[in-house]
Design a protein around this motif. Sequence first.
Motif, PDB file in Angstrom:
ATOM      1  N   LEU A  23       3.210  48.562  14.334  1.00  0.00           N
ATOM      2  CA  LEU A  23       3.227  49.946  14.788  1.00  0.00           C
ATOM      3  C   LEU A  23       2.622  50.862  13.725  1.00  0.00           C
ATOM      4  CD1 LEU A  23       4.169  51.681  17.181  1.00  0.00           C
ATOM      5  CD2 LEU A  23       6.341  51.975  15.986  1.00  0.00           C
ATOM      6  N   ARG A  26      -1.280  50.204  13.499  1.00  0.00           N
ATOM      7  CA  ARG A  26      -1.963  50.590  14.733  1.00  0.00           C
ATOM      8  C   ARG A  26      -1.932  52.099  14.970  1.00  0.00           C
ATOM      9  NH1 ARG A  26      -2.925  46.685  19.427  1.00  0.00           N
ATOM     10  NH2 ARG A  26      -3.516  44.801  18.314  1.00  0.00           N
ATOM     11  N   ASN A  27      -1.050  52.822  14.290  1.00  0.00           N
ATOM     12  CA  ASN A  27      -1.031  54.282  14.382  1.00  0.00           C
ATOM     13  C   ASN A  27      -1.777  54.961  13.240  1.00  0.00           C
ATOM     14  OD1 ASN A  27       0.193  55.028  16.834  1.00  0.00           O
ATOM     15  ND2 ASN A  27       2.182  54.400  16.046  1.00  0.00           N
ATOM     16  N   TRP A  37      -6.615  50.846  22.383  1.00  0.00           N
ATOM     17  CA  TRP A  37      -5.272  51.169  22.842  1.00  0.00           C
ATOM     18  C   TRP A  37      -5.032  52.675  22.813  1.00  0.00           C
ATOM     19  CZ3 TRP A  37      -5.681  48.195  18.225  1.00  0.00           C
ATOM     20  CH2 TRP A  37      -5.455  48.904  17.056  1.00  0.00           C
ATOM     21  N   LEU A  39      -3.225  56.181  21.992  1.00  0.00           N
ATOM     22  CA  LEU A  39      -2.476  56.690  20.848  1.00  0.00           C
ATOM     23  C   LEU A  39      -1.484  57.742  21.316  1.00  0.00           C
ATOM     24  CD1 LEU A  39      -5.210  57.035  18.092  1.00  0.00           C
ATOM     25  CD2 LEU A  39      -3.394  55.329  18.252  1.00  0.00           C
ATOM     26  N   PRO A  40      -0.352  57.820  20.676  1.00  0.00           N
ATOM     27  CA  PRO A  40       0.077  56.911  19.623  1.00  0.00           C
ATOM     28  C   PRO A  40       0.536  55.579  20.200  1.00  0.00           C
ATOM     29  CG  PRO A  40       1.830  58.479  20.078  1.00  0.00           C
ATOM     30  CD  PRO A  40       0.652  58.855  20.953  1.00  0.00           C
ATOM     31  N   ALA A  41       0.388  54.518  19.409  1.00  0.00           N
ATOM     32  CA  ALA A  41       0.988  53.238  19.784  1.00  0.00           C
ATOM     33  C   ALA A  41       2.499  53.446  19.734  1.00  0.00           C
ATOM     34  CB  ALA A  41       0.564  52.143  18.815  1.00  0.00           C
ATOM     35  N   THR A  42       3.197  52.843  20.672  1.00  0.00           N
ATOM     36  CA  THR A  42       4.648  53.026  20.771  1.00  0.00           C
ATOM     37  C   THR A  42       5.350  51.697  20.531  1.00  0.00           C
ATOM     38  OG1 THR A  42       4.688  52.525  23.132  1.00  0.00           O
ATOM     39  CG2 THR A  42       4.308  54.844  22.504  1.00  0.00           C
ATOM     40  N   PRO A  43       6.645  51.734  20.226  1.00  0.00           N
ATOM     41  CA  PRO A  43       7.378  50.468  20.093  1.00  0.00           C
ATOM     42  C   PRO A  43       7.238  49.585  21.335  1.00  0.00           C
ATOM     43  CG  PRO A  43       8.683  52.238  19.185  1.00  0.00           C
ATOM     44  CD  PRO A  43       7.480  52.878  19.853  1.00  0.00           C
ATOM     45  N   ASP A  44       7.254  50.183  22.522  1.00  0.00           N
ATOM     46  CA  ASP A  44       7.110  49.381  23.744  1.00  0.00           C
ATOM     47  C   ASP A  44       5.716  48.765  23.854  1.00  0.00           C
ATOM     48  OD1 ASP A  44       9.703  49.814  24.561  1.00  0.00           O
ATOM     49  OD2 ASP A  44       9.187  51.461  25.910  1.00  0.00           O
ATOM     50  N   SER A  45       4.680  49.526  23.469  1.00  0.00           N
ATOM     51  CA  SER A  45       3.316  48.987  23.597  1.00  0.00           C
ATOM     52  C   SER A  45       3.070  47.846  22.630  1.00  0.00           C
ATOM     53  CB  SER A  45       2.269  50.089  23.424  1.00  0.00           C
ATOM     54  OG  SER A  45       2.226  50.571  22.097  1.00  0.00           O
TER      55      SER A  45
END
Length: 172
Positions: A23, A26-27, A37, A39-45
């Motif tokens: 995370l 990727r952010n 992907w 943004l923002p990348a999330t815990p679920d993603s």
Amino acid sequence: MTTLTTPRLTLRPLTPDDLPHVLAYRNDPEVARYQGWPLPATPDSVAGLVSDAPLGSPGWVQRAVMLSGGELLGDVGLNTQGPQAEVGVTLARHAQGHGYAREALHALITHAFTDLGLHRIHASIDPRNTPVAGLLTRLGFRHEGTTLQSYLHRGEWTDDAAYAVLASEWTA
């Protein structure tokens, strides 16, 4: 689950313990700049990257790129579609420029052609990402063309450069 090793790296399935690091990189705006992907990348993603699927399974299968000492540097992915696949790589900013991406992709591509029997591997990149264009060329990929303003990326129409290598070229 397939684990690949190189002189400096281990490519292994991502685990839930890896996700805070995934995370974070990727952010990072510099790391995510040319990646597809949202943004923002999330815990679920990023949780969706954890899988026990073997390499060669249909769809994207990610592998953690680990330094031999145990540090998570990033991830590589193989998106298998029949006898062909797409590859991708993401490394944390501090891990870039040390040859890790080349080493990890080389191991992944060799496995795909040698062990999985794939015919062709391709990559699709934003041509402004010149370090990755150079990396793919050094790995033996050929630039097959660029489609202009064909990819809507975060609200901007961008070009899409296609690179590929055949199994017969890789093993030659």
